[in-house]
Design a protein around this motif. Structure first.
Motif, PDB file in Angstrom:
ATOM      1  N   MET A 103       0.838  -1.202   0.000  1.00  0.00           N
ATOM      2  CA  MET A 103       0.000   0.000   0.000  1.00  0.00           C
ATOM      3  C   MET A 103       0.871   1.248   0.000  1.00  0.00           C
ATOM      4  O   MET A 103       0.561   2.249  -0.661  1.00  0.00           O
ATOM      5  N   PRO A 125      -4.203  -2.592  -3.112  1.00  0.00           N
ATOM      6  CA  PRO A 125      -5.544  -2.086  -3.399  1.00  0.00           C
ATOM      7  C   PRO A 125      -5.504  -0.985  -4.449  1.00  0.00           C
ATOM      8  O   PRO A 125      -4.466  -0.346  -4.661  1.00  0.00           O
ATOM      9  N   GLY A 128      -8.455   4.454  -3.374  1.00  0.00           N
ATOM     10  CA  GLY A 128      -9.743   4.607  -2.723  1.00  0.00           C
ATOM     11  C   GLY A 128     -10.422   3.308  -2.335  1.00  0.00           C
ATOM     12  O   GLY A 128     -11.495   3.331  -1.721  1.00  0.00           O
ATOM     13  N   GLU A 129      -9.818   2.180  -2.654  1.00  0.00           N
ATOM     14  CA  GLU A 129     -10.447   0.892  -2.379  1.00  0.00           C
ATOM     15  C   GLU A 129     -10.312   0.513  -0.902  1.00  0.00           C
ATOM     16  O   GLU A 129      -9.274   0.740  -0.285  1.00  0.00           O
ATOM     17  N   ASP A 130     -11.360  -0.088  -0.362  1.00  0.00           N
ATOM     18  CA  ASP A 130     -11.353  -0.571   1.021  1.00  0.00           C
ATOM     19  C   ASP A 130     -10.663  -1.933   1.021  1.00  0.00           C
ATOM     20  O   ASP A 130     -11.249  -2.939   0.628  1.00  0.00           O
ATOM     21  N   TYR A 131      -9.415  -1.958   1.502  1.00  0.00           N
ATOM     22  CA  TYR A 131      -8.658  -3.211   1.461  1.00  0.00           C
ATOM     23  C   TYR A 131      -9.292  -4.271   2.355  1.00  0.00           C
ATOM     24  O   TYR A 131      -9.348  -5.457   1.992  1.00  0.00           O
ATOM     25  N   THR A 191      -7.901   1.174   8.558  1.00  0.00           N
ATOM     26  CA  THR A 191      -8.941   1.819   7.750  1.00  0.00           C
ATOM     27  C   THR A 191      -8.367   2.731   6.668  1.00  0.00           C
ATOM     28  O   THR A 191      -9.126   3.396   5.958  1.00  0.00           O
ATOM     29  N   ARG A 193      -6.864   4.191   3.273  1.00  0.00           N
ATOM     30  CA  ARG A 193      -7.059   3.926   1.850  1.00  0.00           C
ATOM     31  C   ARG A 193      -6.065   4.765   1.049  1.00  0.00           C
ATOM     32  O   ARG A 193      -5.861   5.945   1.355  1.00  0.00           O
ATOM     33  N   THR A 194      -5.458   4.156   0.075  1.00  0.00           N
ATOM     34  CA  THR A 194      -4.549   4.920  -0.776  1.00  0.00           C
ATOM     35  C   THR A 194      -5.358   5.857  -1.668  1.00  0.00           C
ATOM     36  O   THR A 194      -6.489   5.546  -2.055  1.00  0.00           O
ATOM     37  N   THR A 195      -4.793   6.989  -1.977  1.00  0.00           N
ATOM     38  CA  THR A 195      -5.422   7.912  -2.932  1.00  0.00           C
ATOM     39  C   THR A 195      -4.794   7.767  -4.318  1.00  0.00           C
ATOM     40  O   THR A 195      -5.279   8.358  -5.277  1.00  0.00           O
TER      41      THR A 195
END
Length: 261
Positions: A103, A125, A128-131, A191, A193-195
Motif C-alpha cells: 500500500m 488495493p 480509494g479501495e477498502d482493502y 482503515t 485507503r490509498t489515494t
C-alpha cells in the motif's frame, strides 16, 4: 487545412499516449532498463531487518540498496518515510515492498524517480479501495485471529500466530527472533485507503507466497493479475523474503534489469 492538421496531430498524440499506457501495463516480459537504486519497504509486524538476507544478494550485483524503517503508525507516516528515502536516491529507483508495504509503495510510487514496483506477498488495493472489504471476498487468513490490540490503539501478532501463521516456514528459533523485533501497528492503518495506485502507470512485478497464512494466496493472485504484473509463485509462507531470499532477490534483479545468474 489547419483543422485537418490539428486532427491528425491529436490522433498521433492519442496513439502515443495509448502506447505509453499499454507499455506501463505490460507483464514485464521485455528486459527493463537497468536500475541502480533499490528501496525496500517492510510490512506490518516487522521492521527493516526483514530484508537482511535479500540486501547482500542485491549489493553483490553492485546495486545501491536502502531499507526504509517505517514507523507503522499510519499510512501517511509510512509514505513520508519512503519519500524521504526516495529523495536521497541519485536516479531511477525500484520500489520493493512486502505485505502492507505494498500500500505504501502504491501511494509513494508516483514519484518521477520510481521506475517500477515490486510486490512481495503484498497488498495492492486500487486508489480509494477498502482493502479490508477486498480481503473479505476470500477466505480469511489464519494470522488475523492472532492480532492483539493494546489500550492505546496499537496492534501486534501473538507469538503463536507470528511463529505459525506469519513465519511458518522458518525454524522456530529464527521465527521467534523476528517476533522479538516486530513493530506494533497503529490502528489507523486498518482503515487507511490509498489515494494513488501507482501500479496503473508503472511496470510491476509480484511474488505470490503459495503457503501464505497472513494474506490469502488467491487474493495475492487476484491483485497481481489485476495490475497485470509479471508474476512468480514461491512455495513459501508470508515471509518469503526471509525463507527464500534468493528467489525474492532474483525477481528484484529481473525488475532492475540485472542478470540473475
Amino acid at each position: 487545412m489547419k483543422v485537418r492538421q490539428l486532427g491528425a496531430a491529436l490522433a498521433t498524440l492519442s496513439i502515443a499516449l495509448a502506447g505509453n499506457a499499454a507499455w506501463a501495463q505490460t507483464n514485464a516480459s521485455e528486459t527493463p532498463a537497468p536500475v541502480h537504486n533499490i528501496v525496500l519497504v517492510h510490512g506490518l509486524y516487522a521492521d527493516g531487518s526483514s530484508w537482511e538476507k535479500v540486501i547482500p544478494l542485491l549489493q553483490a550485483k553492485g546495486l545501491h540498496v536502502t531499507s526504509v524503517q517505517n514507523p507503522t503508525t499510519s499510512l501517511d507516516a509510512d509514505v513520508d518515510a519512503v519519500k524521504r528515502a526516495l529523495d536521497q536516491q541519485d536516479g531511477p529507483t525500484l520500489l520493493v515492498a512486502h505485505s502492507y508495504g505494498g500500500m505504501v509503495i502504491s501511494q509513494a510510487g508516483d514519484d518521477p524517480k520510481v521506475s517500477g514496483l515490486v510486490y512481495i506477498a503484498a497488498r495492492a488495493p486500487d486508489a480509494g479501495e477498502d482493502y479490508a472489504a477486498l480481503t473479505r471476498k476470500f477466505p480469511a487468513a489464519p494470522a488475523s485471529k492472532g492480532l492483539q490490540w493494546s489500550a492505546n490503539g496499537y496492534g501486534k501478532l501473538s507469538e503463536n500466530a507470528f511463529v505459525q501463521d506469519f513465519a511458518g516456514d522458518l525454524p522456530i528459533q529464527e521465527a521467534q527472533a523476528y517476533y522479538a523485533v516486530q513493530q506494533p501497528a497503529g490502528r489507523a492503518i486498518t482503515t487507511a485507503r490509498t489515494t494513488i495506485a501507482a501500479w496503473h502507470d508503472k511496470p510491476t512485478w509480484y511474488a505470490v507466497s503459495t503457503e501464505d497464512r497472513t494474506i490469502n494466496p488467491d487474493l495475492e493472485r487476484f491483485m497481481a493479475k489485476r495490475m497485470n504484473a509479471h508474476t512468480v509463485e514461491i512455495n513459501a509462507s508470508h515471509v518469503s523474503l526471509i525463507s527464500h531470499p534468493q528467489q525474492v532477490a532474483d525477481l528484484i534483479l529481473e525488475a532492475a534489469g540485472q542478470q540473475t545468474q
